[in-house]
Design a protein around this motif. Structure first.
Motif, mmCIF file in Angstrom:
data_model
loop_
_atom_site.group_PDB
_atom_site.id
_atom_site.type_symbol
_atom_site.label_atom_id
_atom_site.label_comp_id
_atom_site.label_asym_id
_atom_site.label_seq_id
_atom_site.Cartn_x
_atom_site.Cartn_y
_atom_site.Cartn_z
ATOM 1 N N ALA A 34 76.908 40.160 109.345
ATOM 2 C CA ALA A 34 76.513 39.806 110.707
ATOM 3 C C ALA A 34 77.754 39.618 111.568
ATOM 4 O O ALA A 34 78.778 39.102 111.104
ATOM 5 N N PHE A 35 77.648 40.024 112.832
ATOM 6 C CA PHE A 35 78.769 39.961 113.773
ATOM 7 C C PHE A 35 78.252 39.480 115.117
ATOM 8 O O PHE A 35 77.202 39.923 115.572
ATOM 9 N N CYS A 36 79.009 38.572 115.732
ATOM 10 C CA CYS A 36 78.575 38.007 117.004
ATOM 11 C C CYS A 36 79.743 37.930 117.975
ATOM 12 O O CYS A 36 80.852 37.531 117.597
ATOM 13 N N ASP A 37 79.504 38.310 119.214
ATOM 14 C CA ASP A 37 80.520 38.175 120.254
ATOM 15 C C ASP A 37 79.828 38.164 121.609
ATOM 16 O O ASP A 37 78.785 38.818 121.782
ATOM 17 N N SER A 55 73.939 45.685 108.435
ATOM 18 C CA SER A 55 74.483 44.486 109.078
ATOM 19 C C SER A 55 73.949 44.372 110.509
ATOM 20 O O SER A 55 73.631 45.367 111.156
ATOM 21 N N LYS A 56 73.885 43.122 110.987
ATOM 22 C CA LYS A 56 73.272 42.850 112.286
ATOM 23 C C LYS A 56 74.321 42.409 113.310
ATOM 24 O O LYS A 56 75.370 41.882 112.949
ATOM 25 N N LEU A 64 72.129 34.123 115.282
ATOM 26 C CA LEU A 64 72.742 34.532 114.014
ATOM 27 C C LEU A 64 72.525 33.463 112.942
ATOM 28 O O LEU A 64 72.221 33.775 111.783
ATOM 29 N N LEU A 65 72.673 32.192 113.323
ATOM 30 C CA LEU A 65 72.591 31.094 112.356
ATOM 31 C C LEU A 65 71.197 30.916 111.780
ATOM 32 O O LEU A 65 71.020 30.221 110.779
ATOM 33 N N GLN A 66 70.214 31.554 112.391
ATOM 34 C CA GLN A 66 68.846 31.464 111.867
ATOM 35 C C GLN A 66 68.621 32.392 110.672
ATOM 36 O O GLN A 66 67.595 32.290 109.994
ATOM 37 N N ASP A 67 69.579 33.251 110.403
ATOM 38 C CA ASP A 67 69.478 34.177 109.256
ATOM 39 C C ASP A 67 69.805 33.420 107.976
ATOM 40 O O ASP A 67 70.962 33.071 107.717
ATOM 41 N N SER A 69 69.999 34.399 105.000
ATOM 42 C CA SER A 69 70.731 35.129 103.954
ATOM 43 C C SER A 69 72.239 34.946 104.070
ATOM 44 O O SER A 69 72.974 35.223 103.129
ATOM 45 N N ILE A 70 72.708 34.459 105.203
ATOM 46 C CA ILE A 70 74.151 34.301 105.422
ATOM 47 C C ILE A 70 74.667 33.064 104.680
ATOM 48 O O ILE A 70 74.136 31.970 104.827
#
Length: 360
Positions: A34-37, A55-56, A64-67, A69-70
């Motif tokens: 996962a990648f966030c910006d 990947s998302k 993102l934090l709701q996933d 699996s991370i």
């Protein structure tokens, strides 16, 4: 390896590309999923270059934090958002690697430590200079008592003219400071770690805006805009520890000096001394004579030797992922990183007030 640690990257800018993602991609024990910006194009580019299959990409880190699996989040954002994102990630059940410094303020750093304790999740800070070959060698010497009691040290983070003119580096509101909190933090962390001393007593500091207001100044990354240069150009501190030891910290992005070099330390102990100014040198006295020893690290010209050695960023990433897999303490603990933040803040406060800052 049946299970790979699933890692999310929040903040896909310079440090994420220059260190974190490049290092993680070399591990067979982790994968980036996962990648966030806040700039979506950066996150999409990171996912294309480093992401595992499927990947998302996110623009909002709370999504993102709701996933579930991370497993791990790497926080690679400006200093003022370190605490907010780290605490949210810990409370979402993720282990966190936060880029240095721990936070913009010591109070935020304490909140991060409290959250790690409350959630039982691992938290580490990105002080990758501990993982250099010279640092590891010297730390082992110090831990073995080969320098004796280290009672005087210098933490070096000096650049003659290398002001980072991109991103938010010159923005005090976003970063909390300039070279002291940016590169001085590395030198101080390294020095405290070598001394294994995290009990400051009194801090006296000064910071300067002397060269920052020059127009068209010579600089490694091109001239800076004086109107946007709201942080110090250099800062210095004298730290007295509770056991009587003294540390001098020097940091600059722009200073009229020829003795530049960053993330280095000089150590003076009862049995010997060491410095990183010209490679790793050990000094002392034997049989009534003074000696200086240059430590040879790496292959030094032996074909293919150096090329096969992991760099500090990969060693840092491997140690971090291994501590999660093996449920051990990270090399850089949040308690240690908090002390670094407290000392840096005391230097800034002392500079503002003209008074020494005492620790209870």
């Amino acid at each position: 390896m049946s299970k790979k640690i699933k890692v999310a990257i929040i903040g896909c800018g310079g440090i994420a590309n220059g260190k974190h993602m490049k290092a993680l991609s070399q591990l067979d024990t982790a994968e980036m999923t996962a990648f966030c910006d806040i700039v979506p194009e950066r996150a999409h580019k990171a996912a294309r270059e480093y992401g595992a299959e499927g990947s998302k990409v996110y623009e909002d880190y709370t999504e993102l934090l709701q996933d579930g699996s991370i497993d791990v989040v790497h926080v690679c954002t400006p200093n003022d958002s370190h605490a907010e994102i780290t605490i949210a990630s810990l409370e979402a059940g993720k282990h966190v690697m936060c880029e240095k410094p721990m936070a913009k303020t010591a109070a935020d750093a304490r909140r991060m430590l409290d959250a790690a304790k409350r959630t039982g999740k691992k938290l580490t800070i990105g002080y990758n200079n501990r993982f250099r070959s010279d640092s590891l060698y010297l730390h082992e010497m110090c831990a073995n008592g080969e320098l004796g009691e280290i009672y005087y040290a210098k933490a070096h983070a000096l650049r003659r003219r290398a002001v980072p003119t991109w991103g938010v580096f010159l923005d005090e509101e976003k970063q909390g400071g300039g070279p002291l909190i940016d590169i001085g933090t590395h030198a101080l962390d390294l020095t405290l770690w070598m001394m294994n001393n995290y009990e400051p007593k009194v801090v006296l500091g000064t910071s300067y805006h002397k060269l920052s207001q020059r127009e068209n100044a010579a600089n490694a990354w091109g001239p800076w805009d004086p109107k946007k240069f709201t942080v110090e150009d250099s800062a210095f501190g004298m730290i007295t520890m509770k056991n009587g030891a003294t540390i001098v910290l020097e940091s600059s992005w722009a200073l009229n000096t020829l003795q530049d070099g960053e993330a280095r330390c000089t150590l003076c102990g009862t049995e010997g001394g060491a410095d990183m100014q010209d490679g790793l040198r050990i000094n002392g006295e034997k049989k009534g004579k003074l000696y200086t020893t240059q430590i040879q690290l790496g292959g030094k010209g032996v074909a293919f030797y150096d090329a096969n050695e992991e760099n500090d960023a990969v060693r840092e990433a491997r140690a971090w992922i291994d501590c999660i897999l093996n449920d051990t303490e990270p090399v850089v603990t949040p308690e240690q990183a908090l002390v670094v933040s407290e000392i840096l803040e005391a230097i800034y406060e002392s500079s503002r007030t003209g008074e020494a800052i005492s620790f209870s």
